[in-house]
Design an enzyme around this catalytic site. Sequence first.
Site, PDB file in Angstrom:
ATOM      1  N   GLN A 256       0.741  -1.195  -0.109  1.00 50.83           N
ATOM      2  CA  GLN A 256       0.089   0.066   0.036  1.00 50.83           C
ATOM      3  C   GLN A 256       0.927   1.231   0.134  1.00 50.83           C
ATOM      4  OE1 GLN A 256      -2.928  -0.204   3.176  1.00 50.83           O
ATOM      5  NE2 GLN A 256      -3.949  -1.548   2.137  1.00 50.83           N
ATOM      6  N   LYS A 257       2.000   1.137   0.731  1.00 55.46           N
ATOM      7  CA  LYS A 257       2.669   2.545   0.913  1.00 55.46           C
ATOM      8  C   LYS A 257       4.215   1.865   0.434  1.00 55.46           C
ATOM      9  CE  LYS A 257       0.912   3.170   4.595  1.00 55.46           C
ATOM     10  NZ  LYS A 257       0.758   3.504   5.915  1.00 55.46           N
TER      11      LYS A 257
ATOM     12  N   ASP B 260      -1.554  -8.942   3.259  1.00 59.65           N
ATOM     13  CA  ASP B 260      -1.898  -8.097   4.409  1.00 59.65           C
ATOM     14  C   ASP B 260      -1.851  -8.912   5.725  1.00 59.65           C
ATOM     15  OD1 ASP B 260      -3.400  -5.169   4.768  1.00 59.65           O
ATOM     16  OD2 ASP B 260      -3.428  -6.598   6.550  1.00 59.65           O
TER      17      ASP B 260
ATOM     18  N   TYR C 119      -1.666   7.071  16.530  1.00 57.82           N
ATOM     19  CA  TYR C 119      -0.397   6.329  16.439  1.00 57.82           C
ATOM     20  C   TYR C 119       0.381   5.680  17.548  1.00 57.82           C
ATOM     21  CZ  TYR C 119       4.336   5.418  14.615  1.00 57.82           C
ATOM     22  OH  TYR C 119       5.520   4.971  14.156  1.00 57.82           O
TER      23      TYR C 119
ATOM     24  N   LYS D 223       1.076   1.648  19.035  1.00 56.86           N
ATOM     25  CA  LYS D 223       2.204   0.838  19.217  1.00 56.86           C
ATOM     26  C   LYS D 223       2.363   0.749  20.456  1.00 56.86           C
ATOM     27  CE  LYS D 223       4.117   1.411  15.085  1.00 56.86           C
ATOM     28  NZ  LYS D 223       4.713  -0.183  14.272  1.00 56.86           N
TER      29      LYS D 223
ATOM     30  N   ARG E 101       1.989  22.572  14.218  1.00 54.51           N
ATOM     31  CA  ARG E 101       1.135  21.279  13.748  1.00 54.51           C
ATOM     32  C   ARG E 101       0.550  20.630  14.983  1.00 54.51           C
ATOM     33  NH1 ARG E 101       4.528  16.649  10.484  1.00 54.51           N
ATOM     34  NH2 ARG E 101       5.207  16.089  12.442  1.00 54.51           N
TER      35      ARG E 101
ATOM     36  N   GLY F  30      -0.305  18.446  18.102  1.00 55.97           N
ATOM     37  CA  GLY F  30       0.386  17.075  18.425  1.00 55.97           C
ATOM     38  C   GLY F  30       1.623  16.910  18.374  1.00 55.97           C
TER      39      GLY F  30
HETATM   40  N1  UDP Z   1       8.312  19.765  10.160  1.00 53.75           N
HETATM   41  C1  UDP Z   1       8.146  21.288   9.820  1.00 53.75           C
HETATM   42  N2  UDP Z   1       7.925  21.130   8.286  1.00 53.75           N
HETATM   43  C2  UDP Z   1       7.520  20.363   7.637  1.00 53.75           C
HETATM   44  C3  UDP Z   1       7.708  18.896   8.135  1.00 53.75           C
HETATM   45  C4  UDP Z   1       7.637  18.887   9.466  1.00 53.75           C
HETATM   46  O1  UDP Z   1       8.419  22.251  10.443  1.00 53.75           O
HETATM   47  O2  UDP Z   1       7.074  20.456   6.341  1.00 53.75           O
HETATM   48  C5  UDP Z   1       8.748  19.830  11.601  1.00 53.75           C
HETATM   49  C6  UDP Z   1       7.492  19.165  12.651  1.00 53.75           C
HETATM   50  O3  UDP Z   1       6.842  19.929  13.054  1.00 53.75           O
HETATM   51  C7  UDP Z   1       8.504  18.384  13.639  1.00 53.75           C
HETATM   52  C8  UDP Z   1       9.874  18.162  12.947  1.00 53.75           C
HETATM   53  O4  UDP Z   1       9.773  18.908  11.826  1.00 53.75           O
HETATM   54  O5  UDP Z   1       8.743  19.404  14.673  1.00 53.75           O
HETATM   55  C9  UDP Z   1       9.793  16.556  12.520  1.00 53.75           C
HETATM   56  O6  UDP Z   1       8.719  16.381  11.853  1.00 53.75           O
HETATM   57  P1  UDP Z   1       8.749  14.953  11.367  1.00 53.75           P
HETATM   58  O7  UDP Z   1       7.242  14.816  10.248  1.00 53.75           O
HETATM   59  O8  UDP Z   1       9.610  14.738  10.142  1.00 53.75           O
HETATM   60  O9  UDP Z   1       8.811  13.744  12.102  1.00 53.75           O
HETATM   61  P2  UDP Z   1       7.952  13.355  13.583  1.00 53.75           P
HETATM   62  O10 UDP Z   1       8.857  14.217  14.330  1.00 53.75           O
HETATM   63  O11 UDP Z   1       6.587  13.876  13.359  1.00 53.75           O
HETATM   64  O12 UDP Z   1       8.034  12.044  13.587  1.00 53.75           O
END
Ligand code: UDP
Length: 326
Positions: A34-35, A50, A140, A144, A281, A283
């Site tokens: 799928q990915k 699966d 998520y 886990k 973002r 969470g």
């Molecule tokens: N991040 C960002 N811009 C993006 C993608 C991610 O500023 O386009 C930030 C995100 O908010 C986090 C860090 O980069 O603080 C790492 O994000 P990533 O999605 O790579 O990994 P995660 O920490 O979610 O596993």
Amino acid sequence: MAILVCGGAGYIGSHMVAALLEKGEEVVIVDNLQKGHREALLGGKLYVGDLRDRSFLDKVFSENEIDSVIDFAADSLVGESVNEPLKYFENNVGGTVSLLQAMRDHNVKYIVFSSTAATYGEPERIPIMEEDKTFPTNPYGESKLTVEKILKWCDNAYGIKYTALRYFNAAGAHISGNIGEDHSPETHLIPIILEAALGKREKVMIFGDDYDTKDGTCVRDYIHVMDLASAHLLALDRLKMGGESRVYNLGNGEGFSVKEVIEVARKVTGVNIKADMAPRRAGDPAVLIASSEKALEELNWKPKFNSLETIIETAWNWHKNHPKGY
Ligand code: UDP
């Protein structure tokens, strides 16, 4: 005897398969594609299907002499999991329960499980230790952590020995440049920065600059994907030598802000990558840094690609040569 890699055609799984093949192991791969990408597999015997399909799994276990399992098969996007929690519980928990049932029925006793720093939620201290409180802030991480608990009870009842590896931020690509990270859509910071360097996107959006960190942007602990793979090899060897079930963090123990990562990527690529501010973002904890002391000591794990510059160089090598992915 063969090692079964579930989710072996995905980003981390395919690097694991490469490491196992380099070690001369016999590898069987299960992936629903799928990915994952068929082209990410440098060898091994692929079964497309699966984990939730028990009869499919019975066929895989019956046709091969599998003595151990490494499980990467899961959905792994934090944001998506908040909007679609049932997808995450069904696939991540349901898939692994089905896998464990098959392991029980086919008498397979060792599993290395792909877990995550997201099991901790908002950390109570930095660096994070394995015994710190686990209070996931998204489905998520919860899925886990649920599997980690299920593993404990399966050890108790069926004697299935496990190692759960809680990764921090996986990054980088195989040194050959032949396999690397290819998600669509891409959401991870380093590939997004490199896509901007390649001109595939205009700029990088920095998600929040009002965190309580050195420059206001989120701090993460980036760990090379081949160093993750080497930890799995060591964890499996330890279980096969009679080691007890354990949980380990895997990170470099050093944190880099989003702005610092962009700056290192500018140096590595020689491109003046554009960046702009955007809202936080949902969470995202401000800082996630691992203490990997336990893995370094008990597994004798020695990360090799432990500078952010090297991590980004290997990723850049992959992206430059595969601008469209696989
Ligand atoms: N991040 C960002 N811009 C993006 C993608 C991610 O500023 O386009 C930030 C995100 O908010 C986090 C860090 O980069 O603080 C790492 O994000 P990533 O999605 O790579 O990994 P995660 O920490 O979610 O596993």
